[in-house]
Design a protein around this motif. Sequence first.
Motif, PDB file in Angstrom:
ATOM      1  N   HIS A 104    -114.964  59.568  28.095  1.00 29.37           N
ATOM      2  CA  HIS A 104    -115.579  58.835  26.986  1.00 29.37           C
ATOM      3  C   HIS A 104    -116.003  57.431  27.390  1.00 29.37           C
ATOM      4  CE1 HIS A 104    -116.520  58.164  22.796  1.00 29.37           C
ATOM      5  NE2 HIS A 104    -115.722  57.112  22.729  1.00 29.37           N
ATOM      6  N   GLN A 105    -115.714  57.056  28.644  1.00 29.40           N
ATOM      7  CA  GLN A 105    -116.011  55.700  29.117  1.00 29.40           C
ATOM      8  C   GLN A 105    -117.040  55.751  30.244  1.00 29.40           C
ATOM      9  OE1 GLN A 105    -114.607  53.063  27.554  1.00 29.40           O
ATOM     10  NE2 GLN A 105    -113.431  54.436  26.251  1.00 29.40           N
ATOM     11  N   PRO A 106    -118.302  55.469  29.974  1.00 27.11           N
ATOM     12  CA  PRO A 106    -119.323  55.501  31.026  1.00 27.11           C
ATOM     13  C   PRO A 106    -118.987  54.613  32.225  1.00 27.11           C
ATOM     14  CG  PRO A 106    -120.350  55.340  28.860  1.00 27.11           C
ATOM     15  CD  PRO A 106    -118.880  55.163  28.653  1.00 27.11           C
ATOM     16  N   ALA A 107    -118.269  53.523  31.988  1.00 25.99           N
ATOM     17  CA  ALA A 107    -117.931  52.598  33.079  1.00 25.99           C
ATOM     18  C   ALA A 107    -116.975  53.225  34.087  1.00 25.99           C
ATOM     19  CB  ALA A 107    -117.315  51.323  32.509  1.00 25.99           C
ATOM     20  N   LEU A 108    -116.319  54.327  33.702  1.00 20.37           N
ATOM     21  CA  LEU A 108    -115.345  54.983  34.592  1.00 20.37           C
ATOM     22  C   LEU A 108    -115.895  56.265  35.197  1.00 20.37           C
ATOM     23  CD1 LEU A 108    -112.082  54.591  32.464  1.00 20.37           C
ATOM     24  CD2 LEU A 108    -113.001  53.029  34.191  1.00 20.37           C
ATOM     25  N   PHE A 148    -113.787  48.571  36.437  1.00 18.15           N
ATOM     26  CA  PHE A 148    -112.691  49.482  36.083  1.00 18.15           C
ATOM     27  C   PHE A 148    -111.552  48.706  35.414  1.00 18.15           C
ATOM     28  CE2 PHE A 148    -113.923  52.065  40.112  1.00 18.15           C
ATOM     29  CZ  PHE A 148    -115.038  52.568  39.457  1.00 18.15           C
ATOM     30  N   SER A 149    -111.193  47.566  36.004  1.00 22.63           N
ATOM     31  CA  SER A 149    -110.083  46.767  35.486  1.00 22.63           C
ATOM     32  C   SER A 149    -110.361  46.291  34.065  1.00 22.63           C
ATOM     33  CB  SER A 149    -109.834  45.566  36.402  1.00 22.63           C
ATOM     34  OG  SER A 149    -108.795  44.753  35.897  1.00 22.63           O
ATOM     35  N   GLN A 150    -111.567  45.806  33.819  1.00 27.35           N
ATOM     36  CA  GLN A 150    -111.917  45.316  32.495  1.00 27.35           C
ATOM     37  C   GLN A 150    -111.900  46.439  31.466  1.00 27.35           C
ATOM     38  OE1 GLN A 150    -112.595  41.910  31.531  1.00 27.35           O
ATOM     39  NE2 GLN A 150    -111.449  41.833  33.445  1.00 27.35           N
ATOM     40  N   THR A 151    -112.345  47.610  31.858  1.00 28.60           N
ATOM     41  CA  THR A 151    -112.361  48.756  30.939  1.00 28.60           C
ATOM     42  C   THR A 151    -110.944  49.151  30.559  1.00 28.60           C
ATOM     43  OG1 THR A 151    -114.420  49.555  31.937  1.00 28.60           O
ATOM     44  CG2 THR A 151    -113.147  51.129  30.626  1.00 28.60           C
ATOM     45  N   PHE A 152    -110.062  49.225  31.541  1.00 32.22           N
ATOM     46  CA  PHE A 152    -108.671  49.591  31.252  1.00 32.22           C
ATOM     47  C   PHE A 152    -107.955  48.470  30.489  1.00 32.22           C
ATOM     48  CE2 PHE A 152    -109.008  52.660  34.925  1.00 32.22           C
ATOM     49  CZ  PHE A 152    -108.752  53.802  34.181  1.00 32.22           C
ATOM     50  N   ALA A 153    -108.261  47.215  30.817  1.00 33.09           N
ATOM     51  CA  ALA A 153    -107.613  46.089  30.135  1.00 33.09           C
ATOM     52  C   ALA A 153    -107.967  46.075  28.652  1.00 33.09           C
ATOM     53  CB  ALA A 153    -108.021  44.772  30.789  1.00 33.09           C
ATOM     54  N   LEU A 154    -109.220  46.322  28.337  1.00 30.56           N
ATOM     55  CA  LEU A 154    -109.623  46.377  26.930  1.00 30.56           C
ATOM     56  C   LEU A 154    -108.938  47.537  26.223  1.00 30.56           C
ATOM     57  CD1 LEU A 154    -111.316  45.346  24.589  1.00 30.56           C
ATOM     58  CD2 LEU A 154    -113.221  46.753  25.420  1.00 30.56           C
ATOM     59  N   ALA A 155    -108.848  48.676  26.916  1.00 28.11           N
ATOM     60  CA  ALA A 155    -108.165  49.829  26.332  1.00 28.11           C
ATOM     61  C   ALA A 155    -106.689  49.524  26.091  1.00 28.11           C
ATOM     62  CB  ALA A 155    -108.310  51.045  27.249  1.00 28.11           C
ATOM     63  N   ALA A 156    -106.054  48.803  27.028  1.00 25.69           N
ATOM     64  CA  ALA A 156    -104.646  48.430  26.864  1.00 25.69           C
ATOM     65  C   ALA A 156    -104.470  47.535  25.649  1.00 25.69           C
ATOM     66  CB  ALA A 156    -104.145  47.729  28.120  1.00 25.69           C
ATOM     67  N   LYS A 157    -105.380  46.586  25.467  1.00 28.63           N
ATOM     68  CA  LYS A 157    -105.324  45.682  24.315  1.00 28.63           C
ATOM     69  C   LYS A 157    -105.465  46.464  23.018  1.00 28.63           C
ATOM     70  CE  LYS A 157    -107.579  41.549  22.422  1.00 28.63           C
ATOM     71  NZ  LYS A 157    -108.667  40.548  22.646  1.00 28.63           N
ATOM     72  N   ARG A 158    -106.398  47.377  22.989  1.00 22.85           N
ATOM     73  CA  ARG A 158    -106.602  48.192  21.787  1.00 22.85           C
ATOM     74  C   ARG A 158    -105.421  49.141  21.560  1.00 22.85           C
ATOM     75  NH1 ARG A 158    -109.444  44.555  20.947  1.00 22.85           N
ATOM     76  NH2 ARG A 158    -111.734  44.558  20.945  1.00 22.85           N
ATOM     77  N   GLY A 159    -104.857  49.678  22.659  1.00 25.15           N
ATOM     78  CA  GLY A 159    -103.699  50.554  22.527  1.00 25.15           C
ATOM     79  C   GLY A 159    -102.510  49.832  21.921  1.00 25.15           C
ATOM     80  N   GLN A 160    -102.270  48.592  22.348  1.00 27.47           N
ATOM     81  CA  GLN A 160    -101.178  47.812  21.780  1.00 27.47           C
ATOM     82  C   GLN A 160    -101.439  47.508  20.303  1.00 27.47           C
ATOM     83  OE1 GLN A 160     -98.254  47.082  23.017  1.00 27.47           O
ATOM     84  NE2 GLN A 160     -98.732  48.061  24.980  1.00 27.47           N
ATOM     85  N   GLU A 161    -102.690  47.259  19.971  1.00 26.61           N
ATOM     86  CA  GLU A 161    -103.038  47.036  18.567  1.00 26.61           C
ATOM     87  C   GLU A 161    -102.713  48.275  17.739  1.00 26.61           C
ATOM     88  OE1 GLU A 161    -106.975  46.162  15.759  1.00 26.61           O
ATOM     89  OE2 GLU A 161    -107.217  46.751  17.853  1.00 26.61           O
ATOM     90  N   ALA A 198    -104.459  52.822  12.828  1.00 22.62           N
ATOM     91  CA  ALA A 198    -104.128  53.129  14.222  1.00 22.62           C
ATOM     92  C   ALA A 198    -104.987  54.281  14.726  1.00 22.62           C
ATOM     93  CB  ALA A 198    -102.649  53.472  14.346  1.00 22.62           C
ATOM     94  N   ILE A 199    -105.132  55.314  13.911  1.00 22.72           N
ATOM     95  CA  ILE A 199    -105.944  56.466  14.307  1.00 22.72           C
ATOM     96  C   ILE A 199    -107.380  56.042  14.568  1.00 22.72           C
ATOM     97  CG2 ILE A 199    -106.974  58.611  13.439  1.00 22.72           C
ATOM     98  CD1 ILE A 199    -104.297  59.183  12.057  1.00 22.72           C
ATOM     99  N   GLU A 200    -107.904  55.126  13.767  1.00 24.23           N
ATOM    100  CA  GLU A 200    -109.280  54.676  13.952  1.00 24.23           C
ATOM    101  C   GLU A 200    -109.446  53.957  15.290  1.00 24.23           C
ATOM    102  OE1 GLU A 200    -111.832  53.522  10.543  1.00 24.23           O
ATOM    103  OE2 GLU A 200    -111.740  51.527  11.485  1.00 24.23           O
ATOM    104  N   VAL A 201    -108.447  53.179  15.680  1.00 22.18           N
ATOM    105  CA  VAL A 201    -108.505  52.491  16.971  1.00 22.18           C
ATOM    106  C   VAL A 201    -108.465  53.504  18.114  1.00 22.18           C
ATOM    107  CG1 VAL A 201    -107.335  50.877  18.511  1.00 22.18           C
ATOM    108  CG2 VAL A 201    -107.512  50.355  16.073  1.00 22.18           C
ATOM    109  N   TRP A 202    -107.554  54.475  18.011  1.00 20.93           N
ATOM    110  CA  TRP A 202    -107.468  55.506  19.058  1.00 20.93           C
ATOM    111  C   TRP A 202    -108.756  56.325  19.116  1.00 20.93           C
ATOM    112  CZ3 TRP A 202    -104.152  54.529  22.521  1.00 20.93           C
ATOM    113  CH2 TRP A 202    -102.845  54.117  22.250  1.00 20.93           C
ATOM    114  N   PHE A 203    -109.331  56.613  17.963  1.00 20.03           N
ATOM    115  CA  PHE A 203    -110.569  57.386  17.923  1.00 20.03           C
ATOM    116  C   PHE A 203    -111.686  56.624  18.634  1.00 20.03           C
ATOM    117  CE2 PHE A 203    -114.602  58.598  15.895  1.00 20.03           C
ATOM    118  CZ  PHE A 203    -114.581  59.971  16.093  1.00 20.03           C
ATOM    119  N   ALA A 204    -111.722  55.318  18.464  1.00 15.09           N
ATOM    120  CA  ALA A 204    -112.734  54.497  19.136  1.00 15.09           C
ATOM    121  C   ALA A 204    -112.549  54.549  20.657  1.00 15.09           C
ATOM    122  CB  ALA A 204    -112.660  53.061  18.645  1.00 15.09           C
ATOM    123  N   LEU A 205    -111.306  54.675  21.120  1.00 19.79           N
ATOM    124  CA  LEU A 205    -111.029  54.730  22.552  1.00 19.79           C
ATOM    125  C   LEU A 205    -111.352  56.100  23.149  1.00 19.79           C
ATOM    126  CD1 LEU A 205    -107.630  52.817  22.802  1.00 19.79           C
ATOM    127  CD2 LEU A 205    -109.814  52.097  23.778  1.00 19.79           C
TER     128      LEU A 205
END
Length: 332
Positions: free
Chosen positions: A183-187, A249-262, A275-282
């Motif tokens: 789901h992440q074009p950057a990866l 790669f680092s920035q993509t995972f870092a943003l995902a980590a921030k959203r995951g903690q949220e 929470a489900i909406e945040v995970w769905f966005a990821l």
Amino acid sequence: MGAFDEFDASLNLDPREREQAERRHQEITDVLTAAGIAKSTFLQGSFARKTMPKPLKDVDMVVVLAEVYRPRWFGSGRGGPAAAMAAIRAAVAAHWPEARFDVDKQPAHALQVTFPDCTFTIDLVPAFEDLNGGEDVFIADRDLDRWERSNTRTLRRVISERNLTTTGVFVHQVRMGKAFKSHQPALEKLCGLVIESLWYAAITKKMSHATAMATAFEHAASAVLGEVRDPTGVDDLAKDWTPSERYTFSQTFALAAKRGQEALRLAADGEHQGAIEVWFALFGEPFPAPSAQTATQALSALKAGSITSTGRAVTSQRGAQTNRPARSWRTR
């Protein structure tokens, strides 16, 4: 069933396809052993390690060749890998005349077989056992005309051991990681084994799917800036990455980590749909979509809550943006 359980179930391979793949593996084994070409076979790759999310596209099968061929194919002479693949092809074609070979591509290490009754390909990898013992085999490389040491058995074993340590959830969480990558074009450049390796380093004990994802994202954000060893510790999968790629790669995972903690904070405060909406966005589909929020619900939440990274108003004050009411004017 919770959202992550639904997500997990949606990533499982079709049981009928898995059964068909296992059956065809056994049928090919019987044909090649009867022809005297193989002494045994085993499955490798993400299908064998149970870390492959659907759809099933290919099944990797190592063909351990009979020792009678070692002097001719494995010795100092040239052409051994090609000769091994030719012999395997002849035996398979004799039993399945409708089979086609190397239709999609011609892999260096495998003979790709397409059967009309299968929606997936079978990649047959010729190999010789290591006579010094151990789990390694030497697999064919027809492009470079040589045999290369492979620890694929060890890789399968250590993944299985980690899965046992986590009481069976690890391979499911790896599939989720691969779904995130898709789901992440950057990866896009990252192969599935990179995700398995990052998740293997991060998930060392049983934890919930949500916690595992947040933990893996956080680890990956820093890990991709250095060496990324496969789970056996032998190969550095990141050796060819450029500094620019590592940063992306680092920035993509870092943003995902921030959203995951949220998402974890929101769930802890009872804001499960937030929470489900945040995970769905990821993850995107097939992660379950959240329920829609009415205007009344949004206005009520805005009174004292916060706004999530996806723009949803929640009663929790631990969304991405705290709602701080302010006057449009002030006295002097």
